[in-house]
Design a protein around this motif. Structure first.
Motif, PDB file in Angstrom:
ATOM      1  N   ALA A 266      39.586  45.092  33.423  1.00  0.00           N
ATOM      2  CA  ALA A 266      39.165  43.704  33.223  1.00  0.00           C
ATOM      3  C   ALA A 266      40.368  42.780  33.083  1.00  0.00           C
ATOM      4  O   ALA A 266      40.346  41.637  33.556  1.00  0.00           O
TER       5      ALA A 266
ATOM      6  N   SER B 278      41.781  42.042  36.411  1.00  0.00           N
ATOM      7  CA  SER B 278      40.988  40.992  37.058  1.00  0.00           C
ATOM      8  C   SER B 278      41.306  39.623  36.483  1.00  0.00           C
ATOM      9  O   SER B 278      41.214  38.609  37.171  1.00  0.00           O
TER      10      SER B 278
ATOM     11  N   VAL C 207      33.496  37.617  34.108  1.00  0.00           N
ATOM     12  CA  VAL C 207      34.061  38.135  35.362  1.00  0.00           C
ATOM     13  C   VAL C 207      33.178  37.733  36.540  1.00  0.00           C
ATOM     14  O   VAL C 207      33.670  37.436  37.638  1.00  0.00           O
TER      15      VAL C 207
ATOM     16  N   THR D   9      34.194  34.210  37.404  1.00  0.00           N
ATOM     17  CA  THR D   9      35.468  34.108  38.122  1.00  0.00           C
ATOM     18  C   THR D   9      35.329  34.612  39.560  1.00  0.00           C
ATOM     19  O   THR D   9      35.925  34.038  40.482  1.00  0.00           O
ATOM     20  N   ALA D  10      34.547  35.679  39.752  1.00  0.00           N
ATOM     21  CA  ALA D  10      34.336  36.191  41.111  1.00  0.00           C
ATOM     22  C   ALA D  10      33.657  35.144  41.984  1.00  0.00           C
ATOM     23  O   ALA D  10      34.048  34.914  43.144  1.00  0.00           O
TER      24      ALA D  10
ATOM     25  N   GLY E 235      47.612  42.603  37.710  1.00  0.00           N
ATOM     26  CA  GLY E 235      46.785  41.695  38.493  1.00  0.00           C
ATOM     27  C   GLY E 235      47.553  40.485  38.994  1.00  0.00           C
ATOM     28  O   GLY E 235      47.427  40.081  40.156  1.00  0.00           O
TER      29      GLY E 235
ATOM     30  N   SER F  56      38.121  37.912  45.479  1.00  0.00           N
ATOM     31  CA  SER F  56      36.757  37.748  45.002  1.00  0.00           C
ATOM     32  C   SER F  56      35.982  39.059  45.109  1.00  0.00           C
ATOM     33  O   SER F  56      35.228  39.429  44.195  1.00  0.00           O
TER      34      SER F  56
ATOM     35  N   GLN G 243      36.858  41.350  42.316  1.00  0.00           N
ATOM     36  CA  GLN G 243      36.214  40.905  41.077  1.00  0.00           C
ATOM     37  C   GLN G 243      34.741  41.324  41.044  1.00  0.00           C
ATOM     38  O   GLN G 243      34.227  41.768  40.003  1.00  0.00           O
TER      39      GLN G 243
ATOM     40  N   LEU H 118      34.348  44.873  40.061  1.00  0.00           N
ATOM     41  CA  LEU H 118      34.478  45.056  38.616  1.00  0.00           C
ATOM     42  C   LEU H 118      33.200  44.624  37.896  1.00  0.00           C
ATOM     43  O   LEU H 118      32.796  45.242  36.902  1.00  0.00           O
TER      44      LEU H 118
END
Length: 399
Positions: A12, A15, A76, A79-80, A136, A162, A165, A168
């Motif tokens: 994480a 990422s 997450v 953010t992706a 990262g 992306s 992410q 994850l």
């Protein structure tokens, strides 16, 4: 089970680092595509960091209500999605819109995972945790440079990051039950090396005063401001400096900046072992001195290859400073006020990230990006002086 969750937390934090370095690496090409001024990157960066500040300020209540696992999963996912928005953005306006969830997601992950590791794992894991952020941050420009070099396509770089992410996100979804199990089964670990000093600092002098009235707190906030200012400024404007002043290609510049993040990554991994042998205070001091040497190398009129050396040295110097300053908080100011002061420090740190790089970008657009190394030298020197002043105050208290 505990080890598995720690691996997921490290992933994480990878990422978390991936998007941090993308904008600076891609901006020389993005600026050309959108036909906008240089300082536009600063406003985008400010939007991302502003979202980070907001989410970190409210993260305490959110984490208590939903738990670290769920908050990390949603963050997450945000953010992706935001990075995918960068890939499709037809204009700068859409970049700004995508930057908002990118910042909000990053702040919640940062605050939540730092608190979780500090509470449920041994202290040296903090340095290693931040080294994985560096993994990262180093991979981001490498991936972006590859796509810029092959197809001159920064959009594909954002698309791949992306995708990483989103992978994850799937892992986090299936491992949500682990978080509460580990938290219930572990005892809180206290940093033993700080115990005696904490008792000394947390005395009658600080017992009945407000946190900001404790001697040295303002200097500590000053240190965090300029640390994050340096780290973010080098990441955002390093490529532009190499392209516009040193005459490198955008792909080469992005690759060189990745070595800066690699220096932070390797340095923090090594720091995790060094913490068994020396104090946080020593690591902070020597880290700042090394970073200052690297900044001076960038400032001197040397051949371009020395800029690469300078970036690596700055990265190695910065490596131990942030995690060690976080660990040093209860040692410096006592356990009673530690949590409150920690919150102040994180807020000021994000303030440095938010405002210092855009300010430099605005000044550079009115003059030249050649001021970049001069500012880095000044910022590191200011951080070193304020940190040493704190050490002087603590020596007077102890002795």
């Amino acid at each position: 089970m505990t080890t598995l969750l720690l691996i997921i937390i490290y992933l994480a934090f990878i990422s978390l680092g991936l998007p941090d370095s993308l904008l600076g690496a891609a901006w020389p090409v993005m600026q050309s595509d959108y036909e906008v001024p240089l300082e536009t990157a600063g406003f985008l960066f400010m939007t991302i960091a502003g979202g980070t500040i907001i989410s970190s300020l409210v993260s305490g209540k959110v984490l208590k209500r939903f738990g670290t696992g769920k908050v990390t999963f949603v963050s997450v996912l945000m953010t992706a999605s935001a990075l995918l928005g960068f890939h499709f953005a037809p204009s700068v306006v859409w970049l700004i819109i995508s930057a908002i969830p990118l910042g909000l997601g990053a702040g919640a992950v940062d605050a939540g995972l730092n608190d979780y590791v500090a509470t449920n794992y041994k202290a040296h894991h903090m340095s290693w945790l931040h080294s994985f952020w560096g993994v990262g941050a180093a991979l981001g420009p490498i991936i972006m440079a590859q796509f810029i070099l092959e197809d001159n396509s920064w959009r594909d770089g954002y698309f791949v990051i992306s995708g990483i992410q989103f992978a994850l996100v799937i892992i986090l979804l299936f491992t949500l039950p682990l978080w509460n199990r580990v938290k219930k089964n572990r005892n809180i670990t206290i940093n033993e090396e700080s115990e005696d000093l904490i008792d000394v600092i947390n005395d009658e002098e600080t017992k009945d005063v407000k946190p900001l009235q404790i001697k040295g707190v303002n200097l500590a906030l000053f240190s965090f401001l300029f640390y994050c200012g340096v780290e973010a400024t080098v990441g955002l404007w390093g490529s532009s400096f190499l392209v516009n002043v040193k005459g490198l290609s955008a792909a080469t510049a992005a690759g060189w900046v990745s070595f800066y993040y690699a220096g932070i990554t390797i340095g923090r991994f090594i720091t995790g072992f060094i913490t068994f042998k020396t104090t946080n205070r020593t690591l902070i001091r020597y880290g700042q001195i090394i970073a200052l040497i690297g900044a001076i190398i960038l400032f001197l009129p040397l051949p371009s290859i020395f800029s690469l050396v300078g970036f690596i040295i700055v990265g190695l110097g910065l490596a131990p400073i942030f995690p060690c300053m976080l660990h040093e908080t209860p040692t410096r100011f006592g356990k009673k006020h530690s949590q409150t002061i920690m919150g102040y420090q994180m807020a000021i740190a994000y303030t440095g990230t938010t405002f210092i790089p855009p300010i430099l970008g605005f000044i550079a657009s009115q003059s030249t990006i050649g001021i970049f190394p001069i500012c880095i030298v000044i910022f590191v020197a200011a951080m070193l002086l304020s940190s040493e002043k704190i050490n002087s105050i603590l020596r007077n208290k102890v002795y």
